[in-house]
Design a protein around this motif. Structure first.
Motif, PDB file in Angstrom:
ATOM      1  N   VAL A 169       0.827  -1.202   0.000  1.00 41.50           N
ATOM      2  CA  VAL A 169       0.000   0.000   0.000  1.00 41.50           C
ATOM      3  C   VAL A 169       0.862   1.252   0.000  1.00 41.50           C
ATOM      4  O   VAL A 169       0.458   2.294  -0.525  1.00 41.50           O
ATOM      5  CB  VAL A 169      -0.962  -0.016   1.215  1.00 41.50           C
ATOM      6  N   TYR A 170       2.090   1.149   0.549  1.00 43.16           N
ATOM      7  CA  TYR A 170       2.973   2.314   0.633  1.00 43.16           C
ATOM      8  C   TYR A 170       3.894   2.456  -0.575  1.00 43.16           C
ATOM      9  O   TYR A 170       4.484   3.514  -0.775  1.00 43.16           O
ATOM     10  CB  TYR A 170       3.836   2.217   1.905  1.00 43.16           C
ATOM     11  N   SER A 171       4.010   1.393  -1.355  1.00 47.59           N
ATOM     12  CA  SER A 171       4.883   1.419  -2.526  1.00 47.59           C
ATOM     13  C   SER A 171       4.328   0.452  -3.572  1.00 47.59           C
ATOM     14  O   SER A 171       4.827  -0.671  -3.728  1.00 47.59           O
ATOM     15  CB  SER A 171       6.321   1.029  -2.129  1.00 47.59           C
ATOM     16  N   LEU A 191      -6.351  -2.258  12.536  1.00 45.47           N
ATOM     17  CA  LEU A 191      -5.284  -2.477  13.503  1.00 45.47           C
ATOM     18  C   LEU A 191      -5.490  -1.590  14.729  1.00 45.47           C
ATOM     19  O   LEU A 191      -5.360  -2.047  15.879  1.00 45.47           O
ATOM     20  CB  LEU A 191      -3.929  -2.177  12.863  1.00 45.47           C
ATOM     21  N   LEU A 192      -5.803  -0.329  14.511  1.00 41.44           N
ATOM     22  CA  LEU A 192      -5.993   0.592  15.627  1.00 41.44           C
ATOM     23  C   LEU A 192      -7.226   0.229  16.446  1.00 41.44           C
ATOM     24  O   LEU A 192      -7.247   0.406  17.674  1.00 41.44           O
ATOM     25  CB  LEU A 192      -6.068   2.024  15.106  1.00 41.44           C
ATOM     26  N   ARG A 206      -5.170 -12.443  16.810  1.00 40.07           N
ATOM     27  CA  ARG A 206      -5.081 -12.561  15.349  1.00 40.07           C
ATOM     28  C   ARG A 206      -4.052 -11.618  14.737  1.00 40.07           C
ATOM     29  O   ARG A 206      -3.450 -11.946  13.708  1.00 40.07           O
ATOM     30  CB  ARG A 206      -6.445 -12.332  14.723  1.00 40.07           C
ATOM     31  N   VAL A 207      -3.817 -10.449  15.366  1.00 36.72           N
ATOM     32  CA  VAL A 207      -2.774  -9.575  14.832  1.00 36.72           C
ATOM     33  C   VAL A 207      -1.411 -10.253  14.976  1.00 36.72           C
ATOM     34  O   VAL A 207      -0.598 -10.257  14.043  1.00 36.72           O
ATOM     35  CB  VAL A 207      -2.778  -8.205  15.536  1.00 36.72           C
ATOM     36  N   VAL A 324       5.917  -5.747   5.430  1.00 29.80           N
ATOM     37  CA  VAL A 324       4.619  -5.147   5.728  1.00 29.80           C
ATOM     38  C   VAL A 324       3.599  -6.271   5.890  1.00 29.80           C
ATOM     39  O   VAL A 324       3.498  -7.157   5.035  1.00 29.80           O
ATOM     40  CB  VAL A 324       4.173  -4.191   4.603  1.00 29.80           C
ATOM     41  N   VAL A 325       2.856  -6.247   6.994  1.00 30.32           N
ATOM     42  CA  VAL A 325       1.749  -7.186   7.208  1.00 30.32           C
ATOM     43  C   VAL A 325       0.522  -6.565   6.551  1.00 30.32           C
ATOM     44  O   VAL A 325      -0.101  -5.652   7.090  1.00 30.32           O
ATOM     45  CB  VAL A 325       1.512  -7.432   8.711  1.00 30.32           C
ATOM     46  N   GLU A 326       0.190  -7.067   5.367  1.00 31.18           N
ATOM     47  CA  GLU A 326      -0.808  -6.381   4.549  1.00 31.18           C
ATOM     48  C   GLU A 326      -2.198  -6.408   5.170  1.00 31.18           C
ATOM     49  O   GLU A 326      -3.001  -5.498   4.918  1.00 31.18           O
ATOM     50  CB  GLU A 326      -0.819  -6.999   3.148  1.00 31.18           C
ATOM     51  N   ASP A 327      -2.501  -7.407   5.998  1.00 28.46           N
ATOM     52  CA  ASP A 327      -3.816  -7.463   6.640  1.00 28.46           C
ATOM     53  C   ASP A 327      -4.072  -6.238   7.515  1.00 28.46           C
ATOM     54  O   ASP A 327      -5.227  -5.906   7.806  1.00 28.46           O
ATOM     55  CB  ASP A 327      -3.929  -8.713   7.516  1.00 28.46           C
TER      56      ASP A 327
END
Length: 461
Positions: A169-171, A191-192, A206-207, A324-327
Protein backbone atom coordinates in the motif's frame (compact mmCIF):
# COMPACT_ATOMS: atom_id res chain seq x y z
CA UNK A 1 14.77 34.37 7.27
CA UNK A 2 16.51 32.60 10.18
CA UNK A 3 14.86 34.85 12.78
CA UNK A 4 11.48 34.20 11.16
CA UNK A 5 12.06 30.43 11.29
CA UNK A 6 13.09 30.70 14.95
CA UNK A 7 9.89 32.56 15.87
CA UNK A 8 7.62 30.25 13.92
CA UNK A 9 9.23 27.16 15.45
CA UNK A 10 7.77 27.97 18.89
CA UNK A 11 4.18 28.00 20.18
CA UNK A 12 3.14 29.11 23.68
CA UNK A 13 -0.15 28.76 25.54
CA UNK A 14 -1.82 28.85 28.94
CA UNK A 15 -3.53 25.45 28.55
CA UNK A 16 -0.77 23.39 26.98
CA UNK A 17 1.50 22.85 23.99
CA UNK A 18 2.40 19.98 21.65
CA UNK A 19 5.23 19.42 19.16
CA UNK A 20 5.37 16.49 16.75
CA UNK A 21 7.09 15.25 13.62
CA UNK A 22 3.74 15.47 11.79
CA UNK A 23 1.60 18.61 11.59
CA UNK A 24 -1.52 16.47 11.58
CA UNK A 25 -0.40 14.66 14.72
CA UNK A 26 0.45 17.91 16.49
CA UNK A 27 -3.05 19.18 15.72
CA UNK A 28 -4.62 16.00 17.07
CA UNK A 29 -2.54 16.34 20.23
CA UNK A 30 -3.74 19.91 20.74
CA UNK A 31 -7.37 18.88 20.14
CA UNK A 32 -6.89 16.27 22.87
CA UNK A 33 -5.78 18.98 25.29
CA UNK A 34 -8.78 21.10 24.32
CA UNK A 35 -10.99 18.04 24.87
CA UNK A 36 -9.98 17.75 28.52
CA UNK A 37 -6.80 15.70 28.28
CA UNK A 38 -3.48 16.38 29.95
CA UNK A 39 0.01 16.29 28.44
CA UNK A 40 0.14 12.48 28.51
CA UNK A 41 -3.20 12.19 26.72
CA UNK A 42 -2.04 14.70 24.10
CA UNK A 43 1.25 12.88 23.55
CA UNK A 44 -0.35 9.44 23.13
CA UNK A 45 -3.03 10.73 20.75
CA UNK A 46 -0.34 12.48 18.69
CA UNK A 47 1.90 9.38 18.70
CA UNK A 48 -0.93 7.15 17.49
CA UNK A 49 -1.74 9.70 14.79
CA UNK A 50 1.91 9.58 13.69
CA UNK A 51 1.68 5.81 13.26
CA UNK A 52 -0.84 6.62 10.51
CA UNK A 53 0.68 9.80 9.09
CA UNK A 54 4.32 8.58 9.20
CA UNK A 55 4.14 4.79 8.69
CA UNK A 56 7.76 4.58 7.52
CA UNK A 57 8.97 6.00 10.84
CA UNK A 58 6.88 4.59 13.67
CA UNK A 59 4.08 2.18 14.42
CA UNK A 60 2.57 -0.40 16.71
CA UNK A 61 5.27 -2.92 15.75
CA UNK A 62 8.01 -0.52 16.87
CA UNK A 63 9.40 0.69 20.19
CA UNK A 64 8.81 3.57 22.60
CA UNK A 65 11.31 5.51 24.70
CA UNK A 66 10.09 8.46 26.77
CA UNK A 67 11.10 10.92 29.47
CA UNK A 68 8.37 12.46 31.59
CA UNK A 69 7.52 14.58 34.61
CA UNK A 70 4.24 14.61 36.48
CA UNK A 71 3.20 17.83 38.17
CA UNK A 72 5.38 18.25 41.26
CA UNK A 73 8.08 15.75 40.25
CA UNK A 74 11.62 16.80 41.06
CA UNK A 75 13.30 14.20 38.83
CA UNK A 76 12.24 13.01 35.36
CA UNK A 77 11.26 9.38 34.84
CA UNK A 78 12.84 7.32 32.07
CA UNK A 79 10.44 4.96 30.28
CA UNK A 80 11.73 2.24 27.96
CA UNK A 81 9.32 -0.10 26.13
CA UNK A 82 11.68 -2.20 24.06
CA UNK A 83 11.34 -5.86 23.16
CA UNK A 84 14.05 -8.41 23.90
CA UNK A 85 15.56 -10.93 21.52
CA UNK A 86 13.24 -13.64 20.22
CA UNK A 87 13.91 -17.02 21.82
CA UNK A 88 15.18 -18.55 18.59
CA UNK A 89 17.21 -15.62 17.26
CA UNK A 90 20.56 -16.46 18.88
CA UNK A 91 20.66 -20.01 17.50
CA UNK A 92 19.38 -18.91 14.09
CA UNK A 93 22.13 -16.29 13.91
CA UNK A 94 24.78 -18.78 15.00
CA UNK A 95 23.61 -21.22 12.31
CA UNK A 96 24.29 -18.46 9.75
CA UNK A 97 27.75 -17.85 11.21
CA UNK A 98 26.36 -14.60 12.64
CA UNK A 99 25.68 -13.15 9.19
CA UNK A 100 22.27 -11.58 9.86
CA UNK A 101 21.04 -8.81 7.54
CA UNK A 102 19.78 -5.58 9.07
CA UNK A 103 16.46 -6.03 7.26
CA UNK A 104 14.24 -9.01 6.45
CA UNK A 105 12.69 -11.76 8.56
CA UNK A 106 15.47 -12.37 11.10
CA UNK A 107 15.81 -8.63 11.68
CA UNK A 108 12.24 -8.17 12.97
CA UNK A 109 12.15 -7.06 16.59
CA UNK A 110 9.69 -7.82 19.38
CA UNK A 111 7.37 -4.77 19.52
CA UNK A 112 7.38 -2.62 22.64
CA UNK A 113 5.13 0.17 21.37
CA UNK A 114 1.71 -1.16 22.49
CA UNK A 115 2.89 -1.52 26.09
CA UNK A 116 4.67 1.84 25.95
CA UNK A 117 1.66 3.73 24.62
CA UNK A 118 -0.55 1.96 27.17
CA UNK A 119 1.62 3.01 30.11
CA UNK A 120 1.73 6.64 28.97
CA UNK A 121 -2.05 6.61 28.46
CA UNK A 122 -2.45 5.40 32.04
CA UNK A 123 -0.85 8.67 33.18
CA UNK A 124 -3.54 10.60 31.35
CA UNK A 125 -7.25 11.09 31.96
CA UNK A 126 -9.06 10.02 28.79
CA UNK A 127 -8.23 6.33 28.37
CA UNK A 128 -6.85 4.26 25.50
CA UNK A 129 -10.09 3.90 23.52
CA UNK A 130 -10.70 7.64 23.31
CA UNK A 131 -7.04 8.40 22.58
CA UNK A 132 -6.98 5.89 19.70
CA UNK A 133 -10.11 7.19 17.98
CA UNK A 134 -8.57 10.20 16.14
CA UNK A 135 -5.85 8.00 14.63
CA UNK A 136 -8.34 5.28 13.69
CA UNK A 137 -10.59 7.86 12.01
CA UNK A 138 -7.59 9.37 10.20
CA UNK A 139 -6.60 5.96 8.82
CA UNK A 140 -10.17 5.25 7.73
CA UNK A 141 -10.72 8.49 5.83
CA UNK A 142 -7.13 8.50 4.55
CA UNK A 143 -3.98 10.55 4.83
CA UNK A 144 -2.52 12.92 2.28
CA UNK A 145 0.77 11.37 1.16
CA UNK A 146 3.22 14.11 2.08
CA UNK A 147 6.34 15.15 0.21
CA UNK A 148 8.35 13.70 3.10
CA UNK A 149 6.57 10.33 2.88
CA UNK A 150 7.03 10.28 -0.89
CA UNK A 151 10.73 10.99 -0.44
CA UNK A 152 11.20 8.27 2.18
CA UNK A 153 9.22 5.73 0.16
CA UNK A 154 11.41 6.51 -2.85
CA UNK A 155 14.53 5.87 -0.77
CA UNK A 156 13.06 2.58 0.48
CA UNK A 157 11.56 1.41 -2.81
CA UNK A 158 14.19 -1.31 -3.37
CA UNK A 159 13.81 -2.57 0.20
CA UNK A 160 10.03 -2.78 -0.01
CA UNK A 161 10.14 -4.41 -3.46
CA UNK A 162 12.63 -7.01 -2.25
CA UNK A 163 10.24 -8.23 0.41
CA UNK A 164 6.93 -7.46 -1.34
CA UNK A 165 7.53 -8.03 -5.07
CA UNK A 166 3.85 -7.47 -5.75
CA UNK A 167 3.97 -4.06 -4.09
CA UNK A 168 2.53 -2.66 -0.87
CA UNK A 169 0.00 0.00 0.00
CA UNK A 170 2.97 2.31 0.63
CA UNK A 171 4.88 1.42 -2.53
CA UNK A 172 2.65 -0.07 -5.24
CA UNK A 173 4.18 -2.18 -8.00
CA UNK A 174 2.62 0.22 -10.51
CA UNK A 175 4.86 3.05 -9.33
CA UNK A 176 5.52 5.44 -6.47
CA UNK A 177 2.66 7.33 -4.82
CA UNK A 178 2.90 11.02 -5.83
CA UNK A 179 3.01 13.59 -3.04
CA UNK A 180 -0.44 15.02 -2.42
CA UNK A 181 -2.25 11.76 -3.17
CA UNK A 182 -5.04 10.72 -0.80
CA UNK A 183 -4.23 7.35 0.73
CA UNK A 184 -6.96 5.54 2.71
CA UNK A 185 -5.58 2.93 5.12
CA UNK A 186 -8.60 0.82 6.12
CA UNK A 187 -6.42 -2.09 7.23
CA UNK A 188 -4.55 0.20 9.61
CA UNK A 189 -7.88 1.45 10.91
CA UNK A 190 -8.66 -2.19 11.78
CA UNK A 191 -5.28 -2.48 13.50
CA UNK A 192 -5.99 0.59 15.63
CA UNK A 193 -9.41 -0.78 16.54
CA UNK A 194 -7.66 -3.94 17.74
CA UNK A 195 -5.22 -1.84 19.76
CA UNK A 196 -8.06 0.16 21.32
CA UNK A 197 -9.61 -3.12 22.46
CA UNK A 198 -6.52 -5.07 23.50
CA UNK A 199 -3.82 -2.52 24.34
CA UNK A 200 -0.54 -4.11 25.36
CA UNK A 201 -2.04 -7.52 24.49
CA UNK A 202 -2.39 -6.47 20.83
CA UNK A 203 -0.16 -9.24 19.50
CA UNK A 204 -1.69 -12.02 21.60
CA UNK A 205 -4.39 -12.90 19.05
CA UNK A 206 -5.08 -12.56 15.35
CA UNK A 207 -2.77 -9.58 14.83
CA UNK A 208 0.11 -11.54 16.35
CA UNK A 209 -0.75 -14.58 14.24
CA UNK A 210 -0.59 -12.44 11.09
CA UNK A 211 2.79 -11.06 12.18
CA UNK A 212 4.20 -14.53 12.85
CA UNK A 213 3.04 -15.79 9.44
CA UNK A 214 4.61 -12.82 7.66
CA UNK A 215 7.91 -13.16 9.52
CA UNK A 216 8.08 -16.91 8.96
CA UNK A 217 7.50 -16.44 5.23
CA UNK A 218 10.56 -14.16 5.23
CA UNK A 219 12.77 -16.64 7.10
CA UNK A 220 12.36 -15.22 10.60
CA UNK A 221 11.89 -17.03 13.91
CA UNK A 222 9.45 -14.82 15.82
CA UNK A 223 6.71 -16.76 17.66
CA UNK A 224 3.48 -15.85 19.45
CA UNK A 225 5.27 -16.50 22.75
CA UNK A 226 7.90 -13.91 21.78
CA UNK A 227 5.10 -11.41 21.16
CA UNK A 228 3.87 -11.36 24.76
CA UNK A 229 3.65 -7.78 26.11
CA UNK A 230 7.04 -6.38 27.01
CA UNK A 231 7.84 -5.16 30.49
CA UNK A 232 7.92 -1.37 30.52
CA UNK A 233 11.03 -0.21 32.36
CA UNK A 234 10.27 2.93 34.40
CA UNK A 235 13.08 4.30 36.56
CA UNK A 236 14.23 7.74 37.64
CA UNK A 237 16.34 9.24 34.88
CA UNK A 238 20.06 9.55 35.51
CA UNK A 239 21.81 12.91 35.47
CA UNK A 240 25.25 14.48 35.19
CA UNK A 241 26.60 17.87 36.21
CA UNK A 242 27.60 20.26 33.42
CA UNK A 243 28.88 23.82 33.46
CA UNK A 244 25.28 24.92 32.84
CA UNK A 245 23.74 22.73 35.56
CA UNK A 246 22.32 19.19 35.65
CA UNK A 247 21.35 17.30 32.50
CA UNK A 248 19.03 14.28 32.74
CA UNK A 249 18.54 11.55 30.12
CA UNK A 250 16.86 8.19 29.57
CA UNK A 251 18.50 5.11 31.01
CA UNK A 252 20.07 2.00 29.45
CA UNK A 253 19.76 0.44 26.97
CA UNK A 254 19.18 3.84 25.34
CA UNK A 255 21.92 6.20 24.18
CA UNK A 256 20.94 8.58 26.97
CA UNK A 257 24.09 7.40 28.74
CA UNK A 258 26.16 8.39 25.73
CA UNK A 259 24.65 11.88 25.65
CA UNK A 260 25.26 12.53 29.35
CA UNK A 261 28.80 11.14 29.09
CA UNK A 262 29.47 13.73 26.39
CA UNK A 263 28.46 16.54 28.75
CA UNK A 264 29.60 15.17 32.13
CA UNK A 265 31.80 17.78 33.82
CA UNK A 266 32.16 19.70 30.56
CA UNK A 267 31.87 23.33 29.52
CA UNK A 268 28.77 22.94 27.37
CA UNK A 269 29.83 25.76 25.05
CA UNK A 270 32.98 23.83 24.08
CA UNK A 271 31.58 20.32 23.76
CA UNK A 272 31.87 19.22 20.15
CA UNK A 273 32.70 16.53 17.60
CA UNK A 274 35.92 15.23 19.18
CA UNK A 275 34.22 14.51 22.49
CA UNK A 276 31.20 12.94 20.81
CA UNK A 277 33.37 10.79 18.54
CA UNK A 278 35.27 9.40 21.52
CA UNK A 279 32.10 8.60 23.46
CA UNK A 280 30.35 6.91 20.54
CA UNK A 281 33.43 4.83 19.77
CA UNK A 282 32.95 3.17 23.16
CA UNK A 283 29.36 2.13 22.54
CA UNK A 284 28.79 -1.61 22.24
CA UNK A 285 27.07 -1.32 18.85
CA UNK A 286 30.21 -0.43 16.95
CA UNK A 287 30.59 2.04 14.07
CA UNK A 288 28.50 4.94 12.91
CA UNK A 289 25.85 4.77 10.23
CA UNK A 290 24.14 7.47 8.18
CA UNK A 291 21.16 9.21 9.78
CA UNK A 292 18.01 7.16 9.36
CA UNK A 293 14.35 8.07 9.01
CA UNK A 294 12.83 5.18 10.98
CA UNK A 295 11.94 7.30 14.03
CA UNK A 296 9.72 10.21 15.05
CA UNK A 297 9.31 12.33 18.18
CA UNK A 298 6.39 13.89 20.05
CA UNK A 299 6.43 16.19 23.07
CA UNK A 300 3.67 17.75 25.15
CA UNK A 301 3.33 19.91 28.24
CA UNK A 302 0.32 21.28 30.10
CA UNK A 303 -0.31 24.15 32.47
CA UNK A 304 -0.62 21.73 35.39
CA UNK A 305 3.08 20.95 35.18
CA UNK A 306 2.99 17.60 33.36
CA UNK A 307 5.51 17.22 30.53
CA UNK A 308 6.60 14.32 28.33
CA UNK A 309 8.77 13.67 25.29
CA UNK A 310 8.35 10.42 23.34
CA UNK A 311 10.68 8.81 20.80
CA UNK A 312 8.88 6.04 18.88
CA UNK A 313 10.53 4.09 16.15
CA UNK A 314 10.50 1.38 13.51
CA UNK A 315 14.32 1.51 13.72
CA UNK A 316 16.54 2.03 10.65
CA UNK A 317 16.24 2.68 7.75
CA UNK A 318 12.80 3.95 6.84
CA UNK A 319 10.20 1.17 6.78
CA UNK A 320 12.20 -0.82 9.33
CA UNK A 321 12.66 -4.44 8.31
CA UNK A 322 11.02 -3.82 4.94
CA UNK A 323 8.24 -6.31 5.80
CA UNK A 324 4.62 -5.15 5.73
CA UNK A 325 1.75 -7.19 7.21
CA UNK A 326 -0.81 -6.38 4.55
CA UNK A 327 -3.82 -7.46 6.64
CA UNK A 328 -3.12 -4.46 8.87
CA UNK A 329 -0.92 -2.11 6.78
CA UNK A 330 1.62 -2.77 9.56
CA UNK A 331 5.31 -2.06 8.98
CA UNK A 332 7.50 -4.43 11.03
CA UNK A 333 10.49 -2.92 12.79
CA UNK A 334 14.05 -4.17 12.56
CA UNK A 335 15.16 -3.34 16.08
CA UNK A 336 16.74 -6.79 16.37
CA UNK A 337 18.66 -6.65 13.09
CA UNK A 338 19.74 -3.08 13.62
CA UNK A 339 20.29 -3.07 17.37
CA UNK A 340 22.09 -6.31 18.24
CA UNK A 341 25.74 -7.14 17.65
CA UNK A 342 25.77 -10.50 15.86
CA UNK A 343 28.89 -11.94 17.40
CA UNK A 344 29.27 -14.91 19.76
CA UNK A 345 29.70 -13.74 23.36
CA UNK A 346 29.34 -10.03 22.57
CA UNK A 347 27.70 -8.06 25.43
CA UNK A 348 25.10 -6.87 22.93
CA UNK A 349 24.54 -10.28 21.29
CA UNK A 350 20.92 -11.51 20.89
CA UNK A 351 20.69 -13.70 23.98
CA UNK A 352 17.01 -14.68 24.40
CA UNK A 353 15.11 -11.89 26.14
CA UNK A 354 18.02 -9.41 26.11
CA UNK A 355 17.08 -5.92 24.96
CA UNK A 356 19.36 -4.47 22.28
CA UNK A 357 21.20 -1.21 22.70
CA UNK A 358 19.22 1.55 21.02
CA UNK A 359 20.23 4.98 19.79
CA UNK A 360 16.83 6.32 20.88
CA UNK A 361 17.04 8.69 23.85
CA UNK A 362 15.57 11.85 25.33
CA UNK A 363 16.91 14.54 27.66
CA UNK A 364 15.71 17.07 30.24
CA UNK A 365 17.08 20.21 31.89
CA UNK A 366 15.69 22.78 34.31
CA UNK A 367 15.03 26.45 33.74
CA UNK A 368 14.19 29.11 36.31
CA UNK A 369 10.49 28.23 36.56
CA UNK A 370 10.23 24.65 35.32
CA UNK A 371 11.58 22.11 32.86
CA UNK A 372 12.80 21.61 29.31
CA UNK A 373 12.48 18.21 27.60
CA UNK A 374 13.58 17.26 24.10
CA UNK A 375 14.65 14.62 21.59
CA UNK A 376 15.32 14.04 17.88
CA UNK A 377 15.29 11.11 15.44
CA UNK A 378 18.47 10.29 13.55
CA UNK A 379 20.14 6.99 14.47
CA UNK A 380 23.68 7.50 15.77
CA UNK A 381 23.39 11.15 14.73
CA UNK A 382 20.98 11.75 17.60
CA UNK A 383 23.92 12.29 19.97
CA UNK A 384 25.73 14.76 17.68
CA UNK A 385 22.53 16.68 16.97
CA UNK A 386 21.45 16.78 20.61
CA UNK A 387 24.97 17.92 21.51
CA UNK A 388 24.77 20.80 19.04
CA UNK A 389 21.31 21.82 20.23
CA UNK A 390 22.14 21.64 23.94
CA UNK A 391 25.42 23.50 23.41
CA UNK A 392 23.33 26.39 22.09
CA UNK A 393 20.41 26.09 24.50
CA UNK A 394 21.83 25.31 27.93
CA UNK A 395 24.03 28.42 28.34
CA UNK A 396 21.13 30.78 27.50
CA UNK A 397 18.29 31.94 29.70
CA UNK A 398 16.30 28.96 28.36
CA UNK A 399 13.29 31.18 27.75
CA UNK A 400 10.71 30.52 25.07
CA UNK A 401 12.53 32.68 22.52
CA UNK A 402 15.71 30.72 23.18
CA UNK A 403 14.07 27.50 21.97
CA UNK A 404 13.67 28.70 18.40
CA UNK A 405 17.15 30.21 18.27
CA UNK A 406 18.67 26.95 19.49
CA UNK A 407 16.71 24.95 16.92
CA UNK A 408 18.11 26.92 13.99
CA UNK A 409 21.71 26.64 15.26
CA UNK A 410 23.72 24.82 12.55
CA UNK A 411 23.99 21.07 13.06
CA UNK A 412 26.99 18.87 12.44
CA UNK A 413 27.17 15.11 12.03
CA UNK A 414 29.75 12.35 12.02
CA UNK A 415 30.50 10.08 9.09
CA UNK A 416 31.22 6.36 9.42
CA UNK A 417 34.94 7.19 9.37
CA UNK A 418 34.52 9.85 12.05
CA UNK A 419 34.75 12.83 9.70
CA UNK A 420 32.66 15.88 10.53
CA UNK A 421 30.18 17.46 8.13
CA UNK A 422 28.52 20.76 9.02
CA UNK A 423 25.51 22.62 7.73
CA UNK A 424 26.85 25.29 5.40
CA UNK A 425 30.09 23.29 4.99
CA UNK A 426 29.39 20.06 3.15
CA UNK A 427 25.71 20.07 4.05
CA UNK A 428 23.25 22.66 2.72
CA UNK A 429 21.93 25.21 5.20
CA UNK A 430 19.35 23.34 7.31
CA UNK A 431 20.42 20.23 5.41
CA UNK A 432 20.77 17.89 8.41
CA UNK A 433 17.88 15.46 8.78
CA UNK A 434 17.33 16.30 12.42
CA UNK A 435 13.76 16.79 13.63
CA UNK A 436 13.94 17.98 17.22
CA UNK A 437 10.91 18.55 19.40
CA UNK A 438 11.16 20.46 22.68
CA UNK A 439 8.65 21.39 25.39
CA UNK A 440 9.06 23.98 28.12
CA UNK A 441 6.82 23.71 31.16
CA UNK A 442 6.16 26.37 33.80
CA UNK A 443 3.25 27.00 36.19
CA UNK A 444 0.23 28.15 34.19
CA UNK A 445 2.17 28.22 30.93
CA UNK A 446 3.60 25.79 28.39
CA UNK A 447 5.62 26.12 25.20
CA UNK A 448 6.57 23.69 22.45
CA UNK A 449 9.07 23.97 19.62
CA UNK A 450 9.65 21.92 16.47
CA UNK A 451 12.70 21.75 14.25
CA UNK A 452 12.06 23.69 11.02
CA UNK A 453 14.20 21.32 8.92
CA UNK A 454 11.49 18.73 8.20
CA UNK A 455 7.72 18.49 8.62
CA UNK A 456 7.39 18.97 12.36
CA UNK A 457 5.07 21.50 13.95
CA UNK A 458 4.45 23.05 17.36
CA UNK A 459 1.01 24.22 18.48
CA UNK A 460 -0.41 25.59 21.72
CA UNK A 461 -3.60 26.89 23.31
Amino acid sequence: MSSLLARRAVATGTLGAVAAGSRTAAGIGLATLLGGGNAFDAAVAACLAETVALPSKCGLAGDVVALYLRAGDTTPTSLVALGGAAAGLHDAAAARDWDVPATGGLAVGVPGAPAGYDRLAALGRLGRVRLTEPARALAGRGIVWSALSAHLAHEARHLLAEHQPGGTVYSPATGPIPAGTGLPLPAMARLLAEYAQHGAQLFGGRVGEAVVRRVAAAGGVLTLADLAPVTVDETLAHSVHTSAGPLWATNAPTYGRALTEVFAGQDVTRTGPDRVRDVLARQARGGLAPAGEGTSTVAAADAEGNAVVVVHSNSFPQFGSGLVVEDYDLVLSNRAGRGFAFEQGHPNAPVPGRRPLTTLHAWAARHTAGWLLGATPGGEQQVPWNTALLGALLPTGRGESDLGEALITPRWQLGADGTVTREGEGLPEFGARSSHVIVRSAPGRAAAAADPRWDGAAVAA
